[in-house]
Design an enzyme around this catalytic site. Structure first.
Site, mmCIF file in Angstrom:
data_model
loop_
_atom_site.group_PDB
_atom_site.id
_atom_site.type_symbol
_atom_site.label_atom_id
_atom_site.label_comp_id
_atom_site.label_asym_id
_atom_site.label_seq_id
_atom_site.Cartn_x
_atom_site.Cartn_y
_atom_site.Cartn_z
ATOM 1 N N SER A 15 74.999 35.866 20.192
ATOM 2 C CA SER A 15 74.195 36.215 21.371
ATOM 3 C C SER A 15 72.720 35.833 21.226
ATOM 4 O O SER A 15 71.835 36.573 21.656
ATOM 5 C CB SER A 15 74.351 37.706 21.694
ATOM 6 N N GLU A 66 77.481 34.926 11.384
ATOM 7 C CA GLU A 66 77.786 35.310 12.755
ATOM 8 C C GLU A 66 78.603 36.599 12.757
ATOM 9 O O GLU A 66 79.844 36.539 12.649
ATOM 10 C CB GLU A 66 78.606 34.218 13.443
ATOM 11 N N ASN A 74 77.385 25.405 20.138
ATOM 12 C CA ASN A 74 78.840 25.334 20.021
ATOM 13 C C ASN A 74 79.420 25.502 21.425
ATOM 14 O O ASN A 74 79.384 26.592 21.980
ATOM 15 C CB ASN A 74 79.326 26.453 19.085
HETATM 16 C C1 PEP Z 1 79.289 31.286 18.563
HETATM 17 O O1 PEP Z 1 80.360 31.187 19.134
HETATM 18 O O2 PEP Z 1 79.117 30.686 17.506
HETATM 19 C C2 PEP Z 1 78.272 32.141 19.170
HETATM 20 C C3 PEP Z 1 77.281 32.517 18.429
HETATM 21 O O3 PEP Z 1 78.439 32.479 20.494
HETATM 22 P P1 PEP Z 1 77.364 33.282 21.427
HETATM 23 O O4 PEP Z 1 76.030 32.648 21.210
HETATM 24 O O5 PEP Z 1 77.881 33.103 22.814
HETATM 25 O O6 PEP Z 1 77.384 34.710 20.974
#
Ligand code: PEP
Length: 252
Positions: free
Chosen positions: A214, A168, A9
């Protein structure tokens, strides 16, 4: 057996020149690889068509980051499911926590968008996840189950079996602080149980549930080893071709 699925993303990052450089490096890295999973990228809406052209031949699919719940009309500043399809997208992220936090996305609009996406053949990647305050209070499972139930309201079992869910936890997004594999597995199993009670065991077993928050090459393999974790939605680590490919390698 569910085929793993990894998506990057890109959020509000990467312009046209970045896309060109990214795809050149990505294709070169992928030329020696044949990953046993589905993968792709969600660029900004203005780059959807160009990304479709540029990633061609690399095996990557393209996702829109959002759609409107209407096909057309007086809705300045957005795109419809049809626009996403016209631009070559096969997937669409719906209900990302940043949309929920900054653009007033709620469970009702998420459900409307999921149904619109399915009606035009786009596969929704439906994002759910609890904020830290809810986890600290012990209400995370109830919160996420409720998000899943609302998001998928009025879907048939056949429709539900085709979607992707991204768990998430909000506190893990962009913070460098990932959920442990055990924490993520616990929630993924709870989500699958919810799907089973709504749509039956057979449909629930087909739904791919990504973990997001992350994810990077160093923690991807241990997360993916969990039985109900079927891939990842990746923000920061998807902005560079080499770090995304390192996660792909960890999935295989
Ligand atoms: C996201 O925005 O869907 C995400 C998981 O971001 P990150 O991997 O930077 O935590």
């Amino acid at each position: 057996m569910r085929r793993p699925i990894l998506f990057g993303n890109w959020k509000l990052n990467h312009r046209h020149k970045d896309l060109t450089a990214f795809t050149a490096e990505f294709k070169s890295l992928m030329s020696s690889r044949e990953p046993e999973c589905d993968f792709g990228f969600a660029p900004v809406a203005t780059l959807l068509s160009e990304a479709t052209r540029s990633f061609k031949g690399s095996g990557a699919s393209i996702a829109a980051q959002d759609i409107h719940s209407f096909a057309s009309g007086a809705f300045t500043g957005t795109i419809s499911a049809e626009h996403a399809v016209d631009a070559g997208a096969q997937f669409v992220i719906i209900g990302h926590s940043e949309r929920r936090a900054y653009f007033a996305e709620d469970d009702t609009s998420v459900n409307a968008k999921v149904r619109r996406a399915l009606s035009v053949g786009l596969t929704p990647i439906v994002c759910v996840g609890e904020p830290l305050s809810i986890r600290d209070a012990g209400g995370h499972e109830k919160f996420v189950k409720s998000q899943v139930t609302s998001a998928l309201q009025d879907l048939s079992s056949d429709e539900a079996s085709t979607i992707v869910i991204a768990y998430e936890p909000v506190w893990a997004i962009g913070t460098g602080k990932s959920a442990t594999p055990e924490m993520a597995q616990e929630m993924h199993a709870a989500i699958r149980e919810t799907l089973s009670s709504l749509f039956g065991r057979s449909a629930a077993e087909k739904v791919r549930i990504q973990y997001g928050g992350s994810v990077k090459a160093s923690n991807a393999a241990e997360l993916m080893a969990m039985p109900d974790i079927d891939g990842a939605l990746v923000g920061g680590a998807s902005l560079r071709a080499d770090s995304f490919v390192a996660i792909l390698d960890a999935l295989n």
